[in-house]
Motif scaffolding. Structure first.
Motif, short mmCIF file in Angstrom:
data_model
loop_
_atom_site.label_atom_id
_atom_site.label_comp_id
_atom_site.label_asym_id
_atom_site.label_seq_id
_atom_site.Cartn_x
_atom_site.Cartn_y
_atom_site.Cartn_z
N GLY A 29 13.01 63.91 12.87
CA GLY A 29 12.18 64.67 14.00
C GLY A 29 12.53 66.28 13.87
N VAL A 30 11.66 67.11 14.77
CA VAL A 30 11.88 68.35 14.55
C VAL A 30 12.78 68.95 15.70
N PRO A 31 13.89 69.47 15.64
CA PRO A 31 14.87 69.97 16.70
C PRO A 31 14.18 70.70 17.99
N ILE A 32 14.81 70.20 19.10
CA ILE A 32 14.21 71.08 20.23
C ILE A 32 15.49 71.41 20.98
N LEU A 70 18.90 84.85 18.50
CA LEU A 70 20.15 83.87 18.54
C LEU A 70 19.76 82.58 18.96
N ARG A 71 18.62 82.47 19.80
CA ARG A 71 18.38 81.21 20.50
C ARG A 71 17.32 80.44 19.89
N SER A 72 16.22 81.18 19.18
CA SER A 72 15.14 80.36 18.20
C SER A 72 15.68 79.47 17.17
N PRO A 73 16.51 80.06 16.43
CA PRO A 73 17.00 79.32 15.52
C PRO A 73 18.03 78.50 15.58
N ALA A 74 18.59 78.42 16.63
CA ALA A 74 19.59 77.42 17.03
C ALA A 74 18.79 76.18 17.82
N SER A 75 17.94 76.71 18.52
CA SER A 75 16.72 75.40 19.05
C SER A 75 16.12 74.73 17.84
N ALA A 76 15.75 75.43 17.02
CA ALA A 76 14.77 74.97 15.83
C ALA A 76 15.52 74.02 14.79
N ASN A 77 17.15 74.35 14.83
CA ASN A 77 17.83 73.68 13.72
C ASN A 77 19.17 72.96 14.45
N SER A 78 18.89 72.48 15.63
CA SER A 78 19.90 71.72 16.20
C SER A 78 21.00 71.98 16.46
N LEU A 79 21.26 73.46 16.85
CA LEU A 79 22.52 73.93 16.78
C LEU A 79 22.83 74.65 18.33
N CYS A 80 23.94 75.39 18.21
CA CYS A 80 24.43 75.91 19.64
C CYS A 80 24.48 77.44 19.10
N SER A 81 24.26 78.28 20.27
CA SER A 81 24.32 79.54 20.34
C SER A 81 24.72 80.25 21.35
N ILE A 82 25.23 81.59 21.38
CA ILE A 82 25.30 82.39 22.84
C ILE A 82 24.66 83.70 22.52
N ARG A 83 23.75 83.96 23.36
CA ARG A 83 23.47 85.40 23.56
C ARG A 83 24.34 85.91 24.56
N PRO A 111 21.48 71.84 21.75
CA PRO A 111 20.43 70.66 21.34
C PRO A 111 19.87 69.99 22.51
N ALA A 112 18.83 69.87 22.79
CA ALA A 112 18.29 69.10 23.74
C ALA A 112 17.44 67.81 23.24
N GLY A 113 17.25 67.74 21.91
CA GLY A 113 16.39 66.49 21.33
C GLY A 113 15.75 66.72 20.13
N PHE A 114 14.80 65.73 19.88
CA PHE A 114 13.95 65.86 18.62
C PHE A 114 12.58 65.22 18.99
N SER A 115 11.57 65.73 18.32
CA SER A 115 10.42 65.03 18.29
C SER A 115 10.58 63.77 17.68
N GLU A 116 9.39 62.96 17.56
CA GLU A 116 9.45 61.63 16.86
C GLU A 116 9.73 62.19 15.43
N PRO A 117 10.46 61.11 14.68
CA PRO A 117 10.20 61.18 12.96
C PRO A 117 9.07 61.21 12.51
N SER A 118 8.68 61.75 11.55
CA SER A 118 7.39 61.85 10.73
C SER A 118 7.82 61.83 9.07
N ASP A 119 6.97 61.84 8.49
CA ASP A 119 6.91 62.10 7.03
C ASP A 119 7.50 63.47 6.76
N GLU A 120 6.83 64.37 7.34
CA GLU A 120 7.53 65.63 7.06
C GLU A 120 8.78 66.01 7.87
N ALA A 121 8.99 65.25 8.88
CA ALA A 121 10.51 65.43 9.64
C ALA A 121 11.13 64.22 9.58
#
Length: 553
Positions: free
Chosen positions: A485-488, A201-214, A472-482
């Protein structure tokens, strides 16, 4: 069922407020925004559903996040419109379109776990959590892709193919509930459901700038869910906001005691029937004592790790400014890799639980009757396989097929889990903590084709049964692929039955940081469409990376 309190007076009297209907905008929609559109006469339920269907039609190939859509979704919407016209709109999720991870039993759609051998497996009953959603007025829009049978975090399956991260098409969406995470981030639904055996539940929330609860194990029955582990498994919601997570949790927890899931007997009477939205905004961050689990960070410098540490440092700085006392927790017991190696018990429980699931009288359709039969459907000369196991999982699955809960090692690990749980509770007490924080993943979510989803920290809660809110805690720096940025994401762990407190902390952190961003392409307007019927979605099974051979074990 309670009458919705957000209805305008005219609607309560049996009349819809007259207004020029505007196309409903599904982008970043919330439960509240759906209800505002409906109860002030701005949209119909059919128009709301159609807006999400249009988003899915326009962007489904970007994520490969959906296995199937519910062919009855528009007909259900029409029925709800009749209720709305009659002033009988009830339920906290009235006309809220949601997606289910495809390991939730549904009587009107197959439940596949993303596995080809289960493609025609048809439950005859809804899982209790699904029935609760329907009772609350939700529209089950369809089923989301997942890592096959929820066994890992890459979110690739023999039936659904590889799910793609909507922020960076070279990366996975986390997992195993990666289809749900990608779909919610892409505004394919208001919120979705997941399951969590170790991180899912937590990994997809982290990777997609979302909220969840286990949630605390036992708060929601696990009946009607394709199982892995009695010790590890829980279910819960994933959404774009903490408030929507809280509303969804309230509905899911309403299932109450279930004789088919003994853990539900442990719920204290004071926790029953809580409205988890009621106290979200009460109190403040000032004065809280929050532990920082330093053993769950990777303090090295690298392009995959440094952005996570920068995001977490920024969060902790913001919390300190708001009067939070951050307490460093340096006990060596808190090492996620060591904990998983020493105490993980999935492989001892998996076969027995799956055999029970596959042999239930309420499971119809064509399906194998045992886990061994499922994994016997191997590829011959490179074709014909009906399952997908990552090469890094071969040892795990092969061991699970011959292991059981009578194994001495299993009982030794259970004793270790009890000791770990006591140690965690002692950490809370000795340090007078309100919660503990750490990054969900020490590094950015991995690239497609990676051997496994490394660096995740979910094992502590998975073994101790404690609740965790992810924000959501933040993002990596923007890039051509992202481009953004990549959600954290960050986990907020609490004591058992502390869901209300954790959601309040999560809501305040969410309001403080305001980190959530939509994927670039998901921010663009999709032209509204009139759907005569629900379109058919066929997932792309051909996009599975060659390093994940189908039908090989």
């Amino acid at each position: 069922m309670r009458l919705l309190t957000h209805l305008p007076v005219a609607a309560l009297c049996g009349h819809i407020v007259t207004a020029q209907n505007m196309p409903f905008d599904a982008r970043e929609a919330t439960i509240d925004s759906v209800h505002r559109a409906l109860y002030f006469g701005l949209s119909t339920c059919r128009e709301v559903v159609s807006s999400f269907l249009a988003n899915i039609e326009a962007h489904k190939n970007r994520t490969n996040a959906i296995i199937t859509l519910n062919p009855n979704a528009l007909a259900i919407a029409d029925d709800l419109d009749e209720q709305l016209s009659a002033g009988n709109a009830t339920g906290s999720l009235f006309c809220v379109p949601i997606l289910l991870k495809d390991n939730y039993d549904t009587a009107d759609m197959p439940t596949t776990g993303g596995n080809l051998a289960l493609a025609r497996s048809q439950p005859t009953e809804d899982a209790p959590s699904v029935a609760a959603f329907k009772k609350a007025g939700a529209i089950i829009l369809g089923k989301a892709n997942l890592h096959e049978l929820a066994l890992e975090g890459i979110s690739v399956s023999s039936l659904g193919g590889q799910t793609i991260n909507p922020y960076d098409s070279t990366r996975t969406p986390g997992g195993s509930s990666g289809g749900t995470g990608a779909a919610v981030a892409s505004s394919f639904c208001v919120f979705g459901t997941g399951t969590d055996t170790v991180n899912s539940l937590r990994s997809p929330a982290s990777a997609n700038s979302l909220c969840s609860i286990r949630p605390t194990q036992g708060l929601i029955t696990r009946s009607g869910i394709i199982p892995i582990s009695t010790t590890h498994d829980v279910i819960g919601p994933i959404a774009r906001s903490i408030k929507d997570v809280a509303t969804a949790l309230t509905v899911m927890a309403s299932t109450g005691y279930d004789a088919a899931d003994n853990a539900t007997a442990l719920v204290p009477s004071s926790i029953r029937n809580i409205d988890y939205t009621a106290l979200l905004s009460s109190g403040s961050l000032n004065g809280l004592r929050i532990g920082v689990l330093n053993g769950f960070f990777n303090r090295t410098e690298s392009p995959e790790v440094t952005p996570v540490n920068k995001a977490m440092n920024s969060v902790m700085s913001s919390l300190s400014v708001k009067g939070v006392t951050l307490v460093p927790i340096n006990e060596t017991i808190y090492n996620a890799t060591a904990i998983q190696t020493a105490y993980d018990v999935q492989r001892f429980e998996y076969r027995e639980l799956m055999d029970q699931y596959l042999q239930r009288s309420s499971l119809s359709g064509e399906h194998p009757n045992t886990l061994n039969e499922l994994y016997s459907r191997k590829s011959i000369n490179g074709t014909g396989g009906e399952f997908l196991v990552l090469p890094s999982q071969y040892e795990y699955v092969n061991t699970a097929l011959v292991s059981s809960t009578s194994n001495v090692t299993y009982h030794n690990r259970q004793a270790g889990i009890r000791n770990l749980t006591l140690a965690l509770m002692n950490t809370f007490t000795e340090n007078r903590l309100d919660a503990i924080i750490y990054p969900e993943q020490k590094n950015l979510v991995v690239k497609i084709g990676s051997a496994s989803q490394i660096g995740r920290n979910g094992i502590l809660a998975a073994l101790t049964g404690t609740p965790v809110v992810t924000v959501p805690a933040g993002f990596s720096e923007p890039s051509d692929e992202a481009p953004v940025g990549v959600p954290i994401g960050m986990e907020i762990l609490g004591r058992p039955w502390d869901e209300e407190k954790l959601l309040g902390i999560g809501w305040k952190i969410e309001q403080l940081l305001k980190v959530r961003r939509a994927p670039v392409w998901a921010s663009k307007v999709v032209e509204g469409r009139v759907f005569e019927s629900v379109p058919r979605v066929t997932p792309d099974r051909g996009n599975v990376p060659g390093v994940y051979p189908v039908g090989v074990l």
